[in-house]
Design a protein around this motif. Structure first.
Motif, PDB file in Angstrom:
ATOM      1  N   LYS A 140       4.522   4.610   4.819  1.00  0.00           N
ATOM      2  CA  LYS A 140       4.782   3.184   5.033  1.00  0.00           C
ATOM      3  C   LYS A 140       4.172   2.408   3.874  1.00  0.00           C
ATOM      4  O   LYS A 140       3.153   2.809   3.323  1.00  0.00           O
ATOM      5  CB  LYS A 140       4.150   2.687   6.337  1.00  0.00           C
ATOM      6  N   ARG A 141       4.809   1.266   3.536  1.00  0.00           N
ATOM      7  CA  ARG A 141       4.286   0.396   2.478  1.00  0.00           C
ATOM      8  C   ARG A 141       4.483  -1.060   2.878  1.00  0.00           C
ATOM      9  O   ARG A 141       5.461  -1.405   3.525  1.00  0.00           O
ATOM     10  CB  ARG A 141       4.991   0.689   1.149  1.00  0.00           C
ATOM     11  N   TRP A 142       3.527  -1.875   2.459  1.00  0.00           N
ATOM     12  CA  TRP A 142       3.548  -3.309   2.738  1.00  0.00           C
ATOM     13  C   TRP A 142       3.327  -4.080   1.449  1.00  0.00           C
ATOM     14  O   TRP A 142       2.553  -3.649   0.588  1.00  0.00           O
ATOM     15  CB  TRP A 142       2.427  -3.692   3.713  1.00  0.00           C
ATOM     16  N   LEU A 143       3.978  -5.218   1.310  1.00  0.00           N
ATOM     17  CA  LEU A 143       3.708  -6.146   0.216  1.00  0.00           C
ATOM     18  C   LEU A 143       2.796  -7.231   0.777  1.00  0.00           C
ATOM     19  O   LEU A 143       3.181  -7.968   1.685  1.00  0.00           O
ATOM     20  CB  LEU A 143       5.008  -6.770  -0.303  1.00  0.00           C
ATOM     21  N   VAL A 144       1.586  -7.296   0.240  1.00  0.00           N
ATOM     22  CA  VAL A 144       0.576  -8.218   0.760  1.00  0.00           C
ATOM     23  C   VAL A 144       0.299  -9.289  -0.290  1.00  0.00           C
ATOM     24  O   VAL A 144       0.027  -8.957  -1.449  1.00  0.00           O
ATOM     25  CB  VAL A 144      -0.722  -7.457   1.108  1.00  0.00           C
ATOM     26  N   PRO A 145       0.354 -10.556   0.080  1.00  0.00           N
ATOM     27  CA  PRO A 145       0.097 -11.631  -0.888  1.00  0.00           C
ATOM     28  C   PRO A 145      -1.292 -11.507  -1.522  1.00  0.00           C
ATOM     29  O   PRO A 145      -2.275 -11.235  -0.850  1.00  0.00           O
ATOM     30  CB  PRO A 145       0.190 -12.907  -0.047  1.00  0.00           C
ATOM     31  N   ALA A 146      -1.330 -11.709  -2.827  1.00  0.00           N
ATOM     32  CA  ALA A 146      -2.587 -11.713  -3.573  1.00  0.00           C
ATOM     33  C   ALA A 146      -3.046 -13.146  -3.768  1.00  0.00           C
ATOM     34  O   ALA A 146      -2.266 -14.090  -3.629  1.00  0.00           O
ATOM     35  CB  ALA A 146      -2.390 -11.027  -4.928  1.00  0.00           C
ATOM     36  N   SER A 147      -4.295 -13.306  -4.123  1.00  0.00           N
ATOM     37  CA  SER A 147      -4.841 -14.655  -4.295  1.00  0.00           C
ATOM     38  C   SER A 147      -4.226 -15.391  -5.482  1.00  0.00           C
ATOM     39  O   SER A 147      -4.237 -16.611  -5.537  1.00  0.00           O
ATOM     40  CB  SER A 147      -6.364 -14.594  -4.452  1.00  0.00           C
ATOM     41  N   ASN A 148      -3.636 -14.640  -6.443  1.00  0.00           N
ATOM     42  CA  ASN A 148      -3.053 -15.283  -7.623  1.00  0.00           C
ATOM     43  C   ASN A 148      -1.559 -15.591  -7.455  1.00  0.00           C
ATOM     44  O   ASN A 148      -0.897 -15.985  -8.405  1.00  0.00           O
ATOM     45  CB  ASN A 148      -3.271 -14.412  -8.855  1.00  0.00           C
ATOM     46  N   GLY A 149      -1.030 -15.403  -6.247  1.00  0.00           N
ATOM     47  CA  GLY A 149       0.371 -15.716  -5.994  1.00  0.00           C
ATOM     48  C   GLY A 149       1.312 -14.531  -6.112  1.00  0.00           C
ATOM     49  O   GLY A 149       2.476 -14.644  -5.750  1.00  0.00           O
TER      50      GLY A 149
END
Length: 84
Positions: free
Chosen positions: A6-15
């Motif tokens: 499984k893989r997720w795209l997680v928002p980073a602090s830099n956008g």
């Protein structure tokens, strides 16, 4: 066969986004610098977001679009560096 199930795209602090992945041994990994450079491994905030259900699993299309954007950025940086 991919080592990740499984893989997720997680928002980073830099956008941008980070990828969190779950392997066959039920271990999570993240591509953020905090997780990569920390030994022993810790649950970074991106992994914690996945574990608490704040992020939905990424689709293959979302992942492909992410990789395509990342590749375009790398190519642009390479061209820029070569022009100096």
């Amino acid at each position: 066969m991919s080592q990740y199930i499984k893989r997720w795209l997680v928002p980073a602090s830099n956008g941008s986004n980070h990828i969190v992945a779950l392997d066959w041994n039920n271990h999570h990994a993240c591509d953020c610098i905090g997780w990569i450079r920390h030994s022993p491994r810790i649950e970074c905030r991106h992994i914690k977001m996945v574990l608490t259900g704040q992020i939905k699993e990424a689709t293959e299309l979302e992942l492909q679009q992410f990789y395509d954007r990342r590749d375009k950025i790398k190519k642009t940086i390479k061209i820029f560096q070569e022009s100096w």
